[in-house]
Design a protein around this motif. Structure first.
Motif, PDB file in Angstrom:
ATOM      1  N   CYS A 142       0.825  -1.210   0.000  1.00 55.52           N
ATOM      2  CA  CYS A 142       0.000   0.000   0.000  1.00 55.52           C
ATOM      3  C   CYS A 142       0.853   1.252   0.000  1.00 55.52           C
ATOM      4  O   CYS A 142       0.583   2.198  -0.744  1.00 55.52           O
ATOM      5  CB  CYS A 142      -0.940   0.007   1.197  1.00 55.52           C
ATOM      6  N   ASP A 143       1.860   1.276   0.839  1.00 60.75           N
ATOM      7  CA  ASP A 143       2.744   2.439   0.909  1.00 60.75           C
ATOM      8  C   ASP A 143       3.430   2.682  -0.429  1.00 60.75           C
ATOM      9  O   ASP A 143       3.500   3.821  -0.904  1.00 60.75           O
ATOM     10  CB  ASP A 143       3.796   2.260   2.002  1.00 60.75           C
ATOM     11  N   PRO A 158      -6.652   2.601   2.419  1.00 55.52           N
ATOM     12  CA  PRO A 158      -8.028   2.761   1.942  1.00 55.52           C
ATOM     13  C   PRO A 158      -8.273   2.294   0.512  1.00 55.52           C
ATOM     14  O   PRO A 158      -9.412   2.209   0.092  1.00 55.52           O
ATOM     15  CB  PRO A 158      -8.284   4.263   2.085  1.00 55.52           C
ATOM     16  N   MET A 159      -7.232   1.964  -0.225  1.00 53.49           N
ATOM     17  CA  MET A 159      -7.461   1.453  -1.580  1.00 53.49           C
ATOM     18  C   MET A 159      -7.974   0.014  -1.568  1.00 53.49           C
ATOM     19  O   MET A 159      -8.523  -0.444  -2.555  1.00 53.49           O
ATOM     20  CB  MET A 159      -6.196   1.582  -2.431  1.00 53.49           C
ATOM     21  N   ILE A 160      -7.845  -0.692  -0.442  1.00 57.47           N
ATOM     22  CA  ILE A 160      -8.380  -2.053  -0.351  1.00 57.47           C
ATOM     23  C   ILE A 160      -9.869  -1.958  -0.033  1.00 57.47           C
ATOM     24  O   ILE A 160     -10.256  -1.506   1.035  1.00 57.47           O
ATOM     25  CB  ILE A 160      -7.645  -2.884   0.714  1.00 57.47           C
ATOM     26  N   ARG A 161     -10.684  -2.392  -0.986  1.00 58.02           N
ATOM     27  CA  ARG A 161     -12.135  -2.277  -0.851  1.00 58.02           C
ATOM     28  C   ARG A 161     -12.821  -3.620  -0.728  1.00 58.02           C
ATOM     29  O   ARG A 161     -14.035  -3.688  -0.519  1.00 58.02           O
ATOM     30  CB  ARG A 161     -12.720  -1.538  -2.057  1.00 58.02           C
ATOM     31  N   GLY A 162     -12.064  -4.711  -0.888  1.00 57.39           N
ATOM     32  CA  GLY A 162     -12.673  -6.030  -0.796  1.00 57.39           C
ATOM     33  C   GLY A 162     -11.709  -7.060  -0.258  1.00 57.39           C
ATOM     34  O   GLY A 162     -10.497  -6.951  -0.431  1.00 57.39           O
ATOM     35  N   SER A 193      -5.042   7.015  -5.188  1.00 58.43           N
ATOM     36  CA  SER A 193      -5.770   5.932  -4.533  1.00 58.43           C
ATOM     37  C   SER A 193      -7.282   6.068  -4.641  1.00 58.43           C
ATOM     38  O   SER A 193      -8.007   5.118  -4.403  1.00 58.43           O
ATOM     39  CB  SER A 193      -5.357   5.799  -3.060  1.00 58.43           C
ATOM     40  N   ASP A 194      -7.794   7.255  -5.020  1.00 55.42           N
ATOM     41  CA  ASP A 194      -9.234   7.402  -5.206  1.00 55.42           C
ATOM     42  C   ASP A 194      -9.719   6.629  -6.424  1.00 55.42           C
ATOM     43  O   ASP A 194     -10.888   6.263  -6.504  1.00 55.42           O
ATOM     44  CB  ASP A 194      -9.616   8.874  -5.353  1.00 55.42           C
ATOM     45  N   ASP A 195      -8.844   6.414  -7.389  1.00 57.92           N
ATOM     46  CA  ASP A 195      -9.216   5.706  -8.606  1.00 57.92           C
ATOM     47  C   ASP A 195      -8.795   4.241  -8.604  1.00 57.92           C
ATOM     48  O   ASP A 195      -9.139   3.506  -9.520  1.00 57.92           O
ATOM     49  CB  ASP A 195      -8.586   6.388  -9.824  1.00 57.92           C
ATOM     50  N   VAL A 196      -8.043   3.814  -7.619  1.00 62.94           N
ATOM     51  CA  VAL A 196      -7.534   2.448  -7.566  1.00 62.94           C
ATOM     52  C   VAL A 196      -8.156   1.731  -6.379  1.00 62.94           C
ATOM     53  O   VAL A 196      -8.095   2.201  -5.248  1.00 62.94           O
ATOM     54  CB  VAL A 196      -5.986   2.442  -7.418  1.00 62.94           C
ATOM     55  N   HIS A 197      -8.776   0.592  -6.672  1.00 64.66           N
ATOM     56  CA  HIS A 197      -9.384  -0.218  -5.620  1.00 64.66           C
ATOM     57  C   HIS A 197      -8.874  -1.643  -5.729  1.00 64.66           C
ATOM     58  O   HIS A 197      -8.847  -2.207  -6.814  1.00 64.66           O
ATOM     59  CB  HIS A 197     -10.915  -0.199  -5.740  1.00 64.66           C
ATOM     60  N   TRP A 198      -8.489  -2.199  -4.614  1.00 62.74           N
ATOM     61  CA  TRP A 198      -7.965  -3.555  -4.579  1.00 62.74           C
ATOM     62  C   TRP A 198      -8.923  -4.475  -3.843  1.00 62.74           C
ATOM     63  O   TRP A 198      -9.607  -4.063  -2.908  1.00 62.74           O
ATOM     64  CB  TRP A 198      -6.645  -3.604  -3.824  1.00 62.74           C
ATOM     65  N   THR A 199      -8.887  -5.737  -4.242  1.00 62.92           N
ATOM     66  CA  THR A 199      -9.484  -6.816  -3.465  1.00 62.92           C
ATOM     67  C   THR A 199      -8.364  -7.799  -3.187  1.00 62.92           C
ATOM     68  O   THR A 199      -7.640  -8.191  -4.100  1.00 62.92           O
ATOM     69  CB  THR A 199     -10.619  -7.514  -4.243  1.00 62.92           C
ATOM     70  N   ILE A 200      -8.214  -8.166  -1.949  1.00 67.09           N
ATOM     71  CA  ILE A 200      -7.148  -9.090  -1.563  1.00 67.09           C
ATOM     72  C   ILE A 200      -7.775 -10.437  -1.231  1.00 67.09           C
ATOM     73  O   ILE A 200      -8.776 -10.510  -0.507  1.00 67.09           O
ATOM     74  CB  ILE A 200      -6.359  -8.565  -0.354  1.00 67.09           C
TER      75      ILE A 200
END
Length: 146
Positions: free
Chosen positions: A7-8, A46-50, A16-23
């Motif tokens: 993330c860092d 906060p980019m991890i959304r799922g 990061s507002d346009d990038v969303h991750w699911t791990i």
């Protein structure tokens, strides 16, 4: 620590507002400090959304053969995780990782979250999925959630 470092590194290079991750985590024990450490990293990323937690049938056979109790502990910890996640985590998948006790605990957590969020900012999930079932050490089906 790995999630936090990723993330860092990515935050410096991306908006990061346009990038969303699911791990996704597959065949982990999910026991010990896993949940606590993951939640701490989620609040800093906060980019991890799922999140997705999966246990394959091969891993279940191995677990049954070895009679490990970490799986039961991890199942309960994963259920409790749902109530600790930051509000931007909108998607959560449990695939073959929750036993009956953990599902009941998760239902109670979600009910409490619903009561607490009445009239407040979003504290619910856009999507939550359950799949698969777990078996006890003698191979009897404990439950199937679809």
């Amino acid at each position: 620590q790995l999630v936090q470092r990723l993330c860092d590194k990515q935050a410096a290079n991306l908006d990061s507002d346009d990038v969303h991750w699911t791990i996704g985590f597959t065949n982990s024990s999910f026991a010990g400090e896993f949940s606590e450490t993951l939640v701490q990293a989620m609040y800093r990323c906060p980019m991890i959304r799922g999140l997705s937690f999966t246990r394959t049938s091969d891993a279940n056979l191995s677990r049954d053969h070895d009679k490990e109790s970490d799986s039961d502990e991890g199942s309960g910890l994963l259920a409790n995780l749902a109530g600790s996640l930051p509000p931007w985590v909108a998607d959560l998948t449990y695939d073959n990782v929750l036993n009956n006790r953990a599902v009941k605990a998760l239902a109670a957590i979600l009910e409490t979250m619903g009561k607490l969020s009445a009239g407040q900012q979003k504290t619910e999930f856009n999507r939550m999925a359950f799949a698969g079932s777990q078996t006890d050490s003698v191979g009897q089906k404990q439950g199937s959630f679809r």
